[in-house]
Design a protein around this motif. Structure first.
Motif, PDB file in Angstrom:
ATOM      1  N   MET A   1      10.853   6.206 -15.932  1.00 24.33           N
ATOM      2  CA  MET A   1      11.289   6.492 -17.291  1.00 24.33           C
ATOM      3  C   MET A   1      12.698   5.978 -17.543  1.00 24.33           C
ATOM      4  O   MET A   1      13.035   5.594 -18.669  1.00 24.33           O
ATOM      5  N   VAL A   2      13.541   5.964 -16.511  1.00 25.16           N
ATOM      6  CA  VAL A   2      14.854   5.325 -16.645  1.00 25.16           C
ATOM      7  C   VAL A   2      14.661   3.864 -17.035  1.00 25.16           C
ATOM      8  O   VAL A   2      15.322   3.348 -17.949  1.00 25.16           O
ATOM      9  N   GLU A   3      13.743   3.203 -16.352  1.00 25.64           N
ATOM     10  CA  GLU A   3      13.452   1.797 -16.644  1.00 25.64           C
ATOM     11  C   GLU A   3      12.999   1.623 -18.093  1.00 25.64           C
ATOM     12  O   GLU A   3      13.445   0.702 -18.797  1.00 25.64           O
ATOM     13  N   LYS A   4      12.135   2.493 -18.554  1.00 24.96           N
ATOM     14  CA  LYS A   4      11.623   2.418 -19.928  1.00 24.96           C
ATOM     15  C   LYS A   4      12.737   2.689 -20.941  1.00 24.96           C
ATOM     16  O   LYS A   4      12.849   1.998 -21.968  1.00 24.96           O
ATOM     17  N   MET A   5      13.564   3.685 -20.666  1.00 21.82           N
ATOM     18  CA  MET A   5      14.650   4.015 -21.592  1.00 21.82           C
ATOM     19  C   MET A   5      15.693   2.898 -21.650  1.00 21.82           C
ATOM     20  O   MET A   5      16.287   2.645 -22.706  1.00 21.82           O
ATOM     21  N   LYS A   6      15.912   2.209 -20.537  1.00 22.01           N
ATOM     22  CA  LYS A   6      16.788   1.037 -20.537  1.00 22.01           C
ATOM     23  C   LYS A   6      16.230  -0.043 -21.453  1.00 22.01           C
ATOM     24  O   LYS A   6      16.941  -0.606 -22.294  1.00 22.01           O
ATOM     25  N   LYS A   7      14.957  -0.347 -21.280  1.00 24.43           N
ATOM     26  CA  LYS A   7      14.318  -1.395 -22.088  1.00 24.43           C
ATOM     27  C   LYS A   7      14.394  -1.080 -23.572  1.00 24.43           C
ATOM     28  O   LYS A   7      14.545  -1.980 -24.407  1.00 24.43           O
ATOM     29  N   ASP A   8      14.294   0.203 -23.910  1.00 25.31           N
ATOM     30  CA  ASP A   8      14.265   0.610 -25.308  1.00 25.31           C
ATOM     31  C   ASP A   8      15.647   0.950 -25.859  1.00 25.31           C
ATOM     32  O   ASP A   8      15.768   1.477 -26.973  1.00 25.31           O
ATOM     33  N   ASP A   9      16.683   0.663 -25.061  1.00 25.49           N
ATOM     34  CA  ASP A   9      18.075   0.832 -25.494  1.00 25.49           C
ATOM     35  C   ASP A   9      18.376   2.266 -25.924  1.00 25.49           C
ATOM     36  O   ASP A   9      19.039   2.509 -26.935  1.00 25.49           O
ATOM     37  N   LEU A  10      17.890   3.228 -25.134  1.00 20.52           N
ATOM     38  CA  LEU A  10      18.097   4.644 -25.456  1.00 20.52           C
ATOM     39  C   LEU A  10      19.207   5.289 -24.628  1.00 20.52           C
ATOM     40  O   LEU A  10      19.612   6.418 -24.915  1.00 20.52           O
TER      41      LEU A  10
ATOM     42  N   GLN B   1      23.032   4.694 -22.299  1.00 20.84           N
ATOM     43  CA  GLN B   1      24.220   3.846 -22.219  1.00 20.84           C
ATOM     44  C   GLN B   1      24.647   3.623 -20.775  1.00 20.84           C
ATOM     45  O   GLN B   1      24.255   4.360 -19.869  1.00 20.84           O
ATOM     46  N   THR B   2      25.427   2.569 -20.583  1.00 21.72           N
ATOM     47  CA  THR B   2      25.918   2.283 -19.235  1.00 21.72           C
ATOM     48  C   THR B   2      26.875   3.396 -18.802  1.00 21.72           C
ATOM     49  O   THR B   2      27.550   4.020 -19.627  1.00 21.72           O
ATOM     50  N   ILE B   3      26.907   3.614 -17.518  1.00 23.85           N
ATOM     51  CA  ILE B   3      27.732   4.674 -16.943  1.00 23.85           C
ATOM     52  C   ILE B   3      29.053   4.095 -16.457  1.00 23.85           C
ATOM     53  O   ILE B   3      29.080   3.056 -15.776  1.00 23.85           O
ATOM     54  N   ASP B   4      30.130   4.737 -16.805  1.00 27.16           N
ATOM     55  CA  ASP B   4      31.462   4.345 -16.348  1.00 27.16           C
ATOM     56  C   ASP B   4      31.677   4.937 -14.954  1.00 27.16           C
ATOM     57  O   ASP B   4      32.060   6.103 -14.820  1.00 27.16           O
ATOM     58  N   LYS B   5      31.416   4.140 -13.942  1.00 29.56           N
ATOM     59  CA  LYS B   5      31.468   4.650 -12.571  1.00 29.56           C
ATOM     60  C   LYS B   5      32.876   5.051 -12.145  1.00 29.56           C
ATOM     61  O   LYS B   5      33.040   5.820 -11.191  1.00 29.56           O
ATOM     62  N   SER B   6      33.885   4.528 -12.848  1.00 26.04           N
ATOM     63  CA  SER B   6      35.262   4.895 -12.493  1.00 26.04           C
ATOM     64  C   SER B   6      35.542   6.374 -12.755  1.00 26.04           C
ATOM     65  O   SER B   6      36.515   6.928 -12.242  1.00 26.04           O
ATOM     66  N   LYS B   7      34.667   7.003 -13.556  1.00 29.23           N
ATOM     67  CA  LYS B   7      34.836   8.424 -13.864  1.00 29.23           C
ATOM     68  C   LYS B   7      34.061   9.333 -12.909  1.00 29.23           C
ATOM     69  O   LYS B   7      34.073  10.553 -13.073  1.00 29.23           O
ATOM     70  N   LEU B   8      33.382   8.751 -11.932  1.00 26.49           N
ATOM     71  CA  LEU B   8      32.609   9.523 -10.960  1.00 26.49           C
ATOM     72  C   LEU B   8      33.299   9.465  -9.606  1.00 26.49           C
ATOM     73  O   LEU B   8      33.629   8.377  -9.114  1.00 26.49           O
TER      74      LEU B   8
ATOM     75  N   SER C   1      14.611  -0.115  -7.529  1.00 24.37           N
ATOM     76  CA  SER C   1      14.115  -1.147  -8.433  1.00 24.37           C
ATOM     77  C   SER C   1      14.279  -0.819  -9.913  1.00 24.37           C
ATOM     78  O   SER C   1      14.478  -1.716 -10.737  1.00 24.37           O
ATOM     79  N   TYR C   2      14.208   0.445 -10.273  1.00 22.68           N
ATOM     80  CA  TYR C   2      14.269   0.807 -11.688  1.00 22.68           C
ATOM     81  C   TYR C   2      15.664   0.657 -12.283  1.00 22.68           C
ATOM     82  O   TYR C   2      15.834   0.603 -13.497  1.00 22.68           O
ATOM     83  N   ASP C   3      16.696   0.592 -11.424  1.00 27.62           N
ATOM     84  CA  ASP C   3      18.082   0.424 -11.883  1.00 27.62           C
ATOM     85  C   ASP C   3      18.892  -0.094 -10.699  1.00 27.62           C
ATOM     86  O   ASP C   3      19.620   0.652 -10.053  1.00 27.62           O
ATOM     87  N   SER C   4      18.758  -1.371 -10.430  1.00 28.20           N
ATOM     88  CA  SER C   4      19.198  -1.946  -9.152  1.00 28.20           C
ATOM     89  C   SER C   4      20.698  -1.815  -8.888  1.00 28.20           C
ATOM     90  O   SER C   4      21.122  -1.831  -7.731  1.00 28.20           O
ATOM     91  N   GLN C   5      21.507  -1.665  -9.925  1.00 23.51           N
ATOM     92  CA  GLN C   5      22.950  -1.502  -9.738  1.00 23.51           C
ATOM     93  C   GLN C   5      23.428  -0.108 -10.139  1.00 23.51           C
ATOM     94  O   GLN C   5      24.633   0.143 -10.159  1.00 23.51           O
ATOM     95  N   ASN C   6      22.486   0.758 -10.453  1.00 27.11           N
ATOM     96  CA  ASN C   6      22.831   2.100 -10.962  1.00 27.11           C
ATOM     97  C   ASN C   6      23.828   2.011 -12.113  1.00 27.11           C
ATOM     98  O   ASN C   6      24.762   2.808 -12.226  1.00 27.11           O
ATOM     99  N   ASP C   7      23.599   1.050 -12.989  1.00 21.75           N
ATOM    100  CA  ASP C   7      24.451   0.908 -14.167  1.00 21.75           C
ATOM    101  C   ASP C   7      24.139   1.957 -15.226  1.00 21.75           C
ATOM    102  O   ASP C   7      24.998   2.283 -16.051  1.00 21.75           O
ATOM    103  N   TYR C   8      22.917   2.485 -15.209  1.00 22.17           N
ATOM    104  CA  TYR C   8      22.480   3.414 -16.253  1.00 22.17           C
ATOM    105  C   TYR C   8      22.094   4.791 -15.713  1.00 22.17           C
ATOM    106  O   TYR C   8      21.854   5.704 -16.504  1.00 22.17           O
ATOM    107  N   SER C   9      21.992   4.939 -14.418  1.00 24.86           N
ATOM    108  CA  SER C   9      21.479   6.195 -13.863  1.00 24.86           C
ATOM    109  C   SER C   9      22.133   6.522 -12.532  1.00 24.86           C
ATOM    110  O   SER C   9      22.493   5.624 -11.760  1.00 24.86           O
ATOM    111  N   ILE C  10      22.255   7.821 -12.276  1.00 26.21           N
ATOM    112  CA  ILE C  10      22.783   8.334 -11.013  1.00 26.21           C
ATOM    113  C   ILE C  10      21.795   9.364 -10.479  1.00 26.21           C
ATOM    114  O   ILE C  10      21.465  10.328 -11.184  1.00 26.21           O
ATOM    115  N   PRO C  11      21.288   9.195  -9.247  1.00 30.89           N
ATOM    116  CA  PRO C  11      20.299  10.140  -8.721  1.00 30.89           C
ATOM    117  C   PRO C  11      20.799  11.589  -8.698  1.00 30.89           C
ATOM    118  O   PRO C  11      21.954  11.857  -8.363  1.00 30.89           O
ATOM    119  N   TYR C  12      19.903  12.474  -9.063  1.00 32.61           N
ATOM    120  CA  TYR C  12      20.158  13.924  -9.072  1.00 32.61           C
ATOM    121  C   TYR C  12      19.401  14.597  -7.935  1.00 32.61           C
ATOM    122  O   TYR C  12      19.972  15.336  -7.143  1.00 32.61           O
TER     123      TYR C  12
END
Length: 356
Positions: A92-101, A103-110, A124-135
């Motif tokens: 679903m992360v992959e789908k939400m990325k495709k549909d522009d739902l 935003q990119t994550i500012d990793k400097s704040k983590l 594979s669904y977010d190869s650089q973790n630009d949009y998601s961080i595992p919970y």
């Protein structure tokens, strides 16, 4: 009816506010902007951690829940609610990325990224973790009751088809997972789009039907705990709660492989309280908090330092963490597109109708 006088209207409005109770007043944040709108799965966080977060940071958490990735996606896409943080699964992360739902994550704040398990990052669904961080992450596996089943006879998905397991097992009500176990048992990817492989998987599932006692959702926990079935196919966190309440239950990750699922923090495009979203992610991934949350829910935390905290106490939840060798045989769901997903759903529905 007589019209209210101005004074009467004010008095009535005041009385109505009082009648609503103090809880309505408490819905307003103590300070303007000090709020986090969190959209999460039901019962998917230790509630005491929410209180701790509010006490430590001064943010008020406005908490809503969903029961499926699809219902969450629909609500986010409608754009009527300004959630600051939500927790979709991998595909679903992959789908939400495709549909522009999202935003990119500012990793400097983590401040915890160097503590994260490399095996759970960069998938594979977010190869650089630009949009998601595992919970949290976990697996699909097999729970069995040693009063009815010998553990040595149940190491593989293929073992589920043994004729002596007639009317003895429960399956989780999930098309991708149950179609997936049939695909894996035949050596295929659980992300296949090949129609012949999907039809073969469904035909093999039909042969499993005599062994299936029920296809259920959350109620499987109660049934397995109460010895109502010998075998259950479900997710590792659900299994953890079962094993905690019945000493005869055991969990197996099938030797030929299974699904590795990962639920992730994402920030919707409509988020209005970004500082709160980053504060919450940092709070939840503090090793002591991540470890506590893992124990509460039974799922695996991607924070290595949190896992080390669990190892100090040898908490039973550790038994649900896949080994390095098992990780090599696990596969993450991909977004296959609406048409292919509908094919999975249709074939699974045919299987459920067939067994009836």
């Amino acid at each position: 009816m007589k019209k209210l006088t101005l004074l009467g209207g004010v008095i009535l409005a005041f009385c109505l506010l009082l009648a609503m109770g103090s809880s309505a007043l408490n819905q307003q944040p103590k300070e303007a902007g000090k709020v986090l709108n969190l959209y999460n799965w039901g019962d998917y966080i230790d509630p005491e951690l929410l209180s701790k977060f509010e006490e430590e940071t001064g943010y008020q958490v406005v908490y809503e829940t969903f029961d499926s990735n699809e219902s969450m996606y629909t609500k986010i896409k409608q754009g009527s609610n300004h959630y600051d943080l939500t927790i979709p699964s991998d595909y679903m992360v992959e789908k939400m990325k495709k549909d522009d739902l999202i935003q990119t994550i500012d990793k400097s704040k983590l401040d915890f990224l160097n503590q994260m398990d490399a095996n759970i990052m960069g998938l594979s669904y977010d190869s650089q973790n630009d949009y998601s961080i595992p919970y949290f992450y976990g697996t699909l596996g097999i729970v069995y009751n040693d009063q009815y089943v010998k553990g040595e006879n149940l190491k593989s998905f293929n073992d589920l088809w043994r004729p002596d397991y007639r009317q003895s097992m429960m399956l989780v009500d999930s098309a991708r997972d149950i179609m997936g176990l049939s695909l894996i048992s035949q050596g295929h990817s659980l992300n296949t789009t090949d129609s012949s492989q999907l039809n073969q998987a469904k035909e093999k599932l039909d042969k499993l039907a005599p062994n299936v006692k029920a296809i259920v959702a959350d109620e499987m926990k109660m049934y397995m705990i109460q010895n109502e079935a010998a075998i259950g196919v479900t997710w590792s966190g659900e299994a953890a709660e079962m094993l905690k309440n019945n000493e005869h239950l055991h969990y197996v990750i099938p030797k030929e492989g299974s699904n590795l699922w990962v639920d992730n923090f994402v920030i919707p495009k409509s988020a209005q309280h970004l500082d709160a979203a980053y504060a919450f992610m940092n709070f939840m991934m503090k090793p002591e908090n991540a470890a506590r949350n893992s124990v509460y829910l039974g799922y695996s935390t991607p924070n290595i330092l949190a896992k080390q905290e669990l190892e100090k106490t040898q908490d039973p939840v550790l038994s649900f963490y896949p080994t390095a060798d098992q990780m090599k045989h696990l596969e993450v769901f991909k977004d296959l597109g609406q048409d292919v997903v509908q094919t999975y759903n249709d074939l699974f529905l045919e299987f459920k109708m067939y067994r009836n």
